[in-house]
Design a protein around this motif. Structure first.
Motif, PDB file in Angstrom:
ATOM      1  N   LEU A  70       0.827  -1.193   0.217  1.00  0.00           N
ATOM      2  CA  LEU A  70      -0.123   0.042   0.128  1.00  0.00           C
ATOM      3  C   LEU A  70       0.914   1.272   0.115  1.00  0.00           C
ATOM      4  CD1 LEU A  70      -3.160   0.942   0.083  1.00  0.00           C
ATOM      5  CD2 LEU A  70      -2.785   0.947   2.583  1.00  0.00           C
ATOM      6  N   HIS A  71       2.148   1.287   0.722  1.00  0.00           N
ATOM      7  CA  HIS A  71       2.786   2.450   0.696  1.00  0.00           C
ATOM      8  C   HIS A  71       3.335   2.797  -0.711  1.00  0.00           C
ATOM      9  CE1 HIS A  71       2.905   1.385   4.920  1.00  0.00           C
ATOM     10  NE2 HIS A  71       3.528   0.225   4.838  1.00  0.00           N
ATOM     11  N   TRP A  72       3.897   1.821  -1.418  1.00  0.00           N
ATOM     12  CA  TRP A  72       4.240   2.338  -2.681  1.00  0.00           C
ATOM     13  C   TRP A  72       2.910   2.805  -3.755  1.00  0.00           C
ATOM     14  CZ3 TRP A  72       8.479   3.624  -5.188  1.00  0.00           C
ATOM     15  CH2 TRP A  72       8.552   3.475  -6.690  1.00  0.00           C
ATOM     16  N   ARG A  73       1.887   2.107  -3.432  1.00  0.00           N
ATOM     17  CA  ARG A  73       0.787   2.390  -4.404  1.00  0.00           C
ATOM     18  C   ARG A  73       0.435   3.903  -4.031  1.00  0.00           C
ATOM     19  NH1 ARG A  73      -1.510  -1.984  -7.025  1.00  0.00           N
ATOM     20  NH2 ARG A  73      -0.685  -4.072  -6.177  1.00  0.00           N
ATOM     21  N   ARG A  74       0.284   4.166  -2.574  1.00  0.00           N
ATOM     22  CA  ARG A  74      -0.107   5.676  -2.378  1.00  0.00           C
ATOM     23  C   ARG A  74       0.856   6.532  -2.861  1.00  0.00           C
ATOM     24  NH1 ARG A  74      -1.181   4.046   3.986  1.00  0.00           N
ATOM     25  NH2 ARG A  74      -3.337   3.860   3.816  1.00  0.00           N
ATOM     26  N   TYR A  75       2.160   6.041  -3.076  1.00  0.00           N
ATOM     27  CA  TYR A  75       2.997   7.230  -3.663  1.00  0.00           C
ATOM     28  C   TYR A  75       2.956   7.239  -5.017  1.00  0.00           C
ATOM     29  CZ  TYR A  75       7.568   8.733  -5.575  1.00  0.00           C
ATOM     30  OH  TYR A  75       8.355   9.252  -6.392  1.00  0.00           O
ATOM     31  N   GLN A  76       2.680   5.980  -5.803  1.00  0.00           N
ATOM     32  CA  GLN A  76       2.830   6.346  -7.397  1.00  0.00           C
ATOM     33  C   GLN A  76       1.357   6.693  -7.859  1.00  0.00           C
ATOM     34  OE1 GLN A  76       4.697   5.457  -9.798  1.00  0.00           O
ATOM     35  NE2 GLN A  76       6.406   5.033  -8.346  1.00  0.00           N
ATOM     36  N   VAL A  77       0.194   6.637  -6.899  1.00  0.00           N
ATOM     37  CA  VAL A  77      -1.074   6.890  -7.450  1.00  0.00           C
ATOM     38  C   VAL A  77      -1.289   8.499  -7.983  1.00  0.00           C
ATOM     39  CG1 VAL A  77      -2.133   7.593  -5.337  1.00  0.00           C
ATOM     40  CG2 VAL A  77      -3.434   6.438  -7.056  1.00  0.00           C
ATOM     41  N   ARG A  78      -0.432   9.227  -7.442  1.00  0.00           N
ATOM     42  CA  ARG A  78      -0.418  10.633  -7.706  1.00  0.00           C
ATOM     43  C   ARG A  78      -0.423  10.822  -9.293  1.00  0.00           C
ATOM     44  NH1 ARG A  78       4.707   8.956  -7.824  1.00  0.00           N
ATOM     45  NH2 ARG A  78       6.352  10.525  -9.015  1.00  0.00           N
ATOM     46  N   ASN A  79       0.277  10.158  -9.962  1.00  0.00           N
ATOM     47  CA  ASN A  79       0.542   9.927 -11.522  1.00  0.00           C
ATOM     48  C   ASN A  79      -1.005   9.765 -12.073  1.00  0.00           C
ATOM     49  OD1 ASN A  79       3.197  10.769 -11.678  1.00  0.00           O
ATOM     50  ND2 ASN A  79       3.603   8.493 -10.913  1.00  0.00           N
ATOM     51  N   ARG A  80      -1.913   9.060 -11.444  1.00  0.00           N
ATOM     52  CA  ARG A  80      -3.149   8.473 -11.891  1.00  0.00           C
ATOM     53  C   ARG A  80      -4.247   9.647 -11.804  1.00  0.00           C
ATOM     54  NH1 ARG A  80       0.219   5.590 -13.604  1.00  0.00           N
ATOM     55  NH2 ARG A  80       0.515   3.349 -13.473  1.00  0.00           N
ATOM     56  N   LEU A  81      -4.253  10.189 -10.772  1.00  0.00           N
ATOM     57  CA  LEU A  81      -5.269  11.330 -10.554  1.00  0.00           C
ATOM     58  C   LEU A  81      -4.992  12.424 -11.722  1.00  0.00           C
ATOM     59  CD1 LEU A  81      -7.653  12.682  -9.129  1.00  0.00           C
ATOM     60  CD2 LEU A  81      -5.826  13.925  -7.680  1.00  0.00           C
ATOM     61  N   SER A  82      -4.006  12.683 -12.175  1.00  0.00           N
ATOM     62  CA  SER A  82      -3.528  13.634 -13.312  1.00  0.00           C
ATOM     63  C   SER A  82      -4.009  13.192 -14.851  1.00  0.00           C
ATOM     64  CB  SER A  82      -2.090  14.007 -13.219  1.00  0.00           C
ATOM     65  OG  SER A  82      -1.332  12.966 -13.711  1.00  0.00           O
ATOM     66  N   GLN A  83      -4.080  11.947 -14.942  1.00  0.00           N
ATOM     67  CA  GLN A  83      -4.533  11.446 -16.238  1.00  0.00           C
ATOM     68  C   GLN A  83      -6.078  11.289 -16.554  1.00  0.00           C
ATOM     69  OE1 GLN A  83      -2.223   7.818 -16.220  1.00  0.00           O
ATOM     70  NE2 GLN A  83      -0.485   8.811 -15.816  1.00  0.00           N
ATOM     71  N   PRO A  84      -6.637  11.913 -17.317  1.00  0.00           N
ATOM     72  CA  PRO A  84      -8.164  12.069 -17.692  1.00  0.00           C
ATOM     73  C   PRO A  84      -8.502  10.527 -18.145  1.00  0.00           C
ATOM     74  CG  PRO A  84      -7.357  13.849 -18.607  1.00  0.00           C
ATOM     75  CD  PRO A  84      -5.899  13.115 -18.020  1.00  0.00           C
ATOM     76  N   ALA A  85      -7.662   9.906 -18.828  1.00  0.00           N
ATOM     77  CA  ALA A  85      -8.304   8.367 -19.213  1.00  0.00           C
ATOM     78  C   ALA A  85      -8.407   7.435 -17.945  1.00  0.00           C
ATOM     79  CB  ALA A  85      -7.054   7.817 -20.211  1.00  0.00           C
ATOM     80  N   CYS A  86      -7.687   7.625 -16.949  1.00  0.00           N
ATOM     81  CA  CYS A  86      -7.921   6.638 -15.831  1.00  0.00           C
ATOM     82  C   CYS A  86      -9.117   7.089 -15.170  1.00  0.00           C
ATOM     83  CB  CYS A  86      -6.573   7.000 -14.720  1.00  0.00           C
ATOM     84  SG  CYS A  86      -4.961   6.504 -15.319  1.00  0.00           S
ATOM     85  N   LEU A  87      -9.404   8.225 -14.918  1.00  0.00           N
ATOM     86  CA  LEU A  87     -10.847   8.711 -14.272  1.00  0.00           C
ATOM     87  C   LEU A  87     -11.943   8.333 -15.284  1.00  0.00           C
ATOM     88  CD1 LEU A  87      -9.759  12.437 -13.042  1.00  0.00           C
ATOM     89  CD2 LEU A  87     -10.004  10.445 -11.778  1.00  0.00           C
ATOM     90  N   LYS A  88     -11.766   8.448 -16.447  1.00  0.00           N
ATOM     91  CA  LYS A  88     -12.744   7.885 -17.148  1.00  0.00           C
ATOM     92  C   LYS A  88     -13.113   6.740 -17.257  1.00  0.00           C
ATOM     93  CE  LYS A  88     -14.596   8.661 -21.997  1.00  0.00           C
ATOM     94  NZ  LYS A  88     -14.164   9.154 -23.561  1.00  0.00           N
ATOM     95  N   LEU A  89     -12.061   5.564 -17.335  1.00  0.00           N
ATOM     96  CA  LEU A  89     -12.084   4.344 -17.203  1.00  0.00           C
ATOM     97  C   LEU A  89     -12.980   3.686 -15.828  1.00  0.00           C
ATOM     98  CD1 LEU A  89     -11.412   1.291 -18.008  1.00  0.00           C
ATOM     99  CD2 LEU A  89      -9.498   1.572 -16.561  1.00  0.00           C
ATOM    100  N   LEU A  90     -12.720   4.306 -14.834  1.00  0.00           N
ATOM    101  CA  LEU A  90     -13.301   3.911 -13.425  1.00  0.00           C
ATOM    102  C   LEU A  90     -14.544   4.876 -13.332  1.00  0.00           C
ATOM    103  CD1 LEU A  90      -9.933   3.868 -11.408  1.00  0.00           C
ATOM    104  CD2 LEU A  90     -11.255   2.148 -12.372  1.00  0.00           C
ATOM    105  N   ASP A  91     -15.014   5.543 -14.266  1.00  0.00           N
ATOM    106  CA  ASP A  91     -16.328   6.273 -14.133  1.00  0.00           C
ATOM    107  C   ASP A  91     -16.243   7.402 -13.142  1.00  0.00           C
ATOM    108  OD1 ASP A  91     -17.665   4.893 -16.177  1.00  0.00           O
ATOM    109  OD2 ASP A  91     -18.056   3.110 -14.875  1.00  0.00           O
ATOM    110  N   LEU A  92     -15.143   7.979 -12.967  1.00  0.00           N
ATOM    111  CA  LEU A  92     -14.835   9.187 -11.966  1.00  0.00           C
ATOM    112  C   LEU A  92     -14.880  10.180 -12.604  1.00  0.00           C
ATOM    113  CD1 LEU A  92     -12.111   7.226  -9.812  1.00  0.00           C
ATOM    114  CD2 LEU A  92     -14.592   7.425  -9.224  1.00  0.00           C
ATOM    115  N   ALA A  93     -14.846  10.419 -13.898  1.00  0.00           N
ATOM    116  CA  ALA A  93     -14.647  11.632 -14.706  1.00  0.00           C
ATOM    117  C   ALA A  93     -15.985  12.332 -14.656  1.00  0.00           C
ATOM    118  CB  ALA A  93     -14.426  11.329 -16.207  1.00  0.00           C
ATOM    119  N   ALA A  94     -15.713  13.990 -14.577  1.00  0.00           N
ATOM    120  CA  ALA A  94     -16.927  14.783 -14.645  1.00  0.00           C
ATOM    121  C   ALA A  94     -17.273  14.682 -16.158  1.00  0.00           C
ATOM    122  CB  ALA A  94     -16.466  16.136 -14.182  1.00  0.00           C
TER     123      ALA A  94
END
Length: 537
Positions: free
Chosen positions: A183-207
């Motif tokens: 979990l420690h590594w995932r919490r660090y690396q996930v910072r890149n995912r929030l910045s990527q529109p495609a990631c939010l869209k895939l998970l139905d999290l996009a506005a």
């Protein structure tokens, strides 16, 4: 990556350093790595394969390579579940027409393998992104980097909601796209995912409007802001100016006679020799890497001349590289006569043979595993390691490659070995060879570790091989070794745990207080640094 040369542009340095690390991986063997060849696609003449769309074809090839090349792709994901999820993904790809969406879906599948070295490239270069990086603290998720327009007002603000959803829920879902071992590594690396529109869209999290809507808390007030996707140069990073905060160097050190200590900030397991060990690499013109062995020789000479009793090695910003640099450090220190060493289980495959252009690989397998060459069929997986027995060797055997005059790792035998306190600092960014080094030192009773749990496991998969998918040309990596910690009786552990836990709070971080370093200095002054854990007999 925080390592940038003082005489090179940060962009050039980071691009070149990333290429080196992607091609060499963690602790790669000497002299064979090159721009990789990869297995021939065995499905090209299959009529059923030809009916698939390009992304389904890429998935079939990806699964073939992982099953063929990984020591145990089912370690965290049982084979039946692996096959079920693969079949489901194949069905989902039937209607996918966008490469970014395919990359995200494949990354989500790969994340389930629980291997931080087996990954899928996200193809973000040239893509628009949201100008934000968050950072996790026990109190929640906070702004770490953000659009320069908002930096002064919202640096350190708590993220309450993302697109009207609780920030904690959004970040937990985004972590399902991150390859990692804990979990420690995932919490660090996930910072890149929030910045990527495609990631939010895939998970139905996009506005609906494609923007990032945030609710923030700052100074007991609530604010709503909107971030539009744009070029990455809009983001402004938090800057550090304290003595122990990350510098733009691979490694550096300073004697602190008033504190009876020598501080080394070790930011990357990379130096002149580890780069020259990779014959395919060419440095940019005028680019000069430092020599870690020469640095250590001078450092330990200064430590001895000043009669310093404490060496502190800061690994908190170190994501790995070539593990031989860790062995070189240990070479200068007093060690047990018999050393516990890492054990490895390997998978010999067509991908390995191609990546290394290893023409005599079958001869090597026959010699190492005492079998007839004609009986070897690729992939060849070595027998699983005995979970009850570690590997113990003499000091001379442990450092054989360093003692060898013909090896590029050769160092002159120190006249005097350091026998004082060796203190390591670790945290969630400590990964790969950084964890390998810290684990070897801890399991051999050589160090005391301060800080937070590491981002990598003490026993893990690694030594990456690389390949590209035939249609999308997405870059992928796959581990080909399992590294078991020197003292297997201390497993299972998801992270290497510090001997002296010291965790930064949100206020410590944004006020730029290094409480871990403060604790180390306090213990040195009080002569109360805990003794290292004893080596298992």
């Amino acid at each position: 990556m925080n390592n940038k040369s003082s005489n090179q542009s940060p962009g050039l340095y980071c691009i070149w350093l990333l290429l080196i690390l992607l091609l060499t991986g963690c602790g790669l063997p000497s002299g064979k790595s090159t721009i990789p060849r990869q297995p021939i696609n065995p499905f090209t003449d299959d009529p059923e394969y030809r009916k698939l769309n390009p992304f389904q074809q890429d998935l079939e090839y990806y699964l073939y390579v992982i099953r063929d090349s990984h020591p145990n792709p089912y370690a965290e994901l049982p084979e039946t579940e692996f096959d079920r999820l693969a079949a489901q993904l194949k069905d989902d790809l039937a209607t996918v027409t966008d490469t970014s969406r395919f990359a995200v879906l494949l990354s989500q599948f790969t994340s389930r393998l629980g291997d931080g070295h087996t990954s899928v490239g996200m193809r973000t270069r040239g893509k628009l992104s949201y100008p934000i990086y968050p950072r996790w603290f026990p109190e929640g998720w906070y702004i770490y980097h953000i659009d320069s327009l908002y930096f002064e007002q919202f640096l350190g603000a708590k993220i309450v909601t993302v697109n009207d959803r609780p920030a904690t829920d959004v970040m937990e879902r985004l972590m399902t796209l991150v390859p990692g071992e804990n979990l420690h590594w995932r919490r660090y690396q996930v910072r890149n995912r929030l910045s990527q529109p495609a990631c939010l869209k895939l998970l139905d999290l996009a506005a609906p409007d494609g923007n990032l809507h945030l609710t923030l808390e700052q100074d007991d007030q609530t604010f709503d802001i909107v971030l539009e996707p744009g070029p990455s140069d809009r983001i402004q990073p938090m800057e550090f100016d304290g003595f122990t905060f990350p510098k733009n160097e691979l490694f550096w050190g300073k004697a602190l006679p008033d504190n009876d200590a020598y501080y080394i900030q070790f930011n990357k397991f990379l130096d002149k020799r580890s780069a020259s060990d990779n014959k395919s690499q060419r440095l940019p013109e005028g680019f000069v890497l430092p020599n870690w062995g020469e640095f250590l020789t001078k450092t330990f000479h200064e430590v001895d001349s000043l009669r310093l009793n404490n060496i502190v090695v800061d690994l908190r910003y170190n994501t790995g590289g070539n593990s031989m640099l860790g062995d070189q450090f240990m070479f200068f220190c007093e060690t047990p006569d018999s050393m516990l060493s890492y054990s490895t289980q390997r998978c010999y495959s067509e991908l390995l043979q191609g990546n290394y252009q290893w023409s005599d690989m079958l001869d090597y397998i026959a010699e190492q595993h005492d079998i007839d060459k004609d009986d070897i069929v690729l992939p060849y997986r070595a027998k699983p390691l005995d979970p009850t027995r570690g590997t113990k060797v003499s000091r001379e055997e442990f450092f054989a490659e360093i003692y060898n005059d013909e090896s590029i790792w050769h160092l002159k035998k120190p006249e005097k070995l350091f026998s004082g306190n060796v203190i390591l600092l670790t945290g969630p960014i400590s990964f790969s060879s950084a964890v390998d080094f810290a684990t070897s030192c801890q399991d051999n009773g050589m160090v005391t570790i301060y800080g937070a749990p590491t981002g990598g496991k003490p026993s893990c998969y690694g030594d990456i091989l690389s390949f590209t998918l035939p249609n999308s040309k997405i870059y992928c990596t796959c581990s080909w070794k399992y590294f078991r910690r020197p003292d297997p009786s201390r497993d299972p552990q998801d992270s290497l745990m510090p001997d002296v836990p010291v965790n930064w709070t949100k206020d410590d971080f944004y006020d730029k207080r290094d409480v871990t370093w403060d604790r180390v200095l306090d213990d040195i002054r009080a002569n109360s640094v805990p003794k290292p854990r004893e080596q298992t007999k």
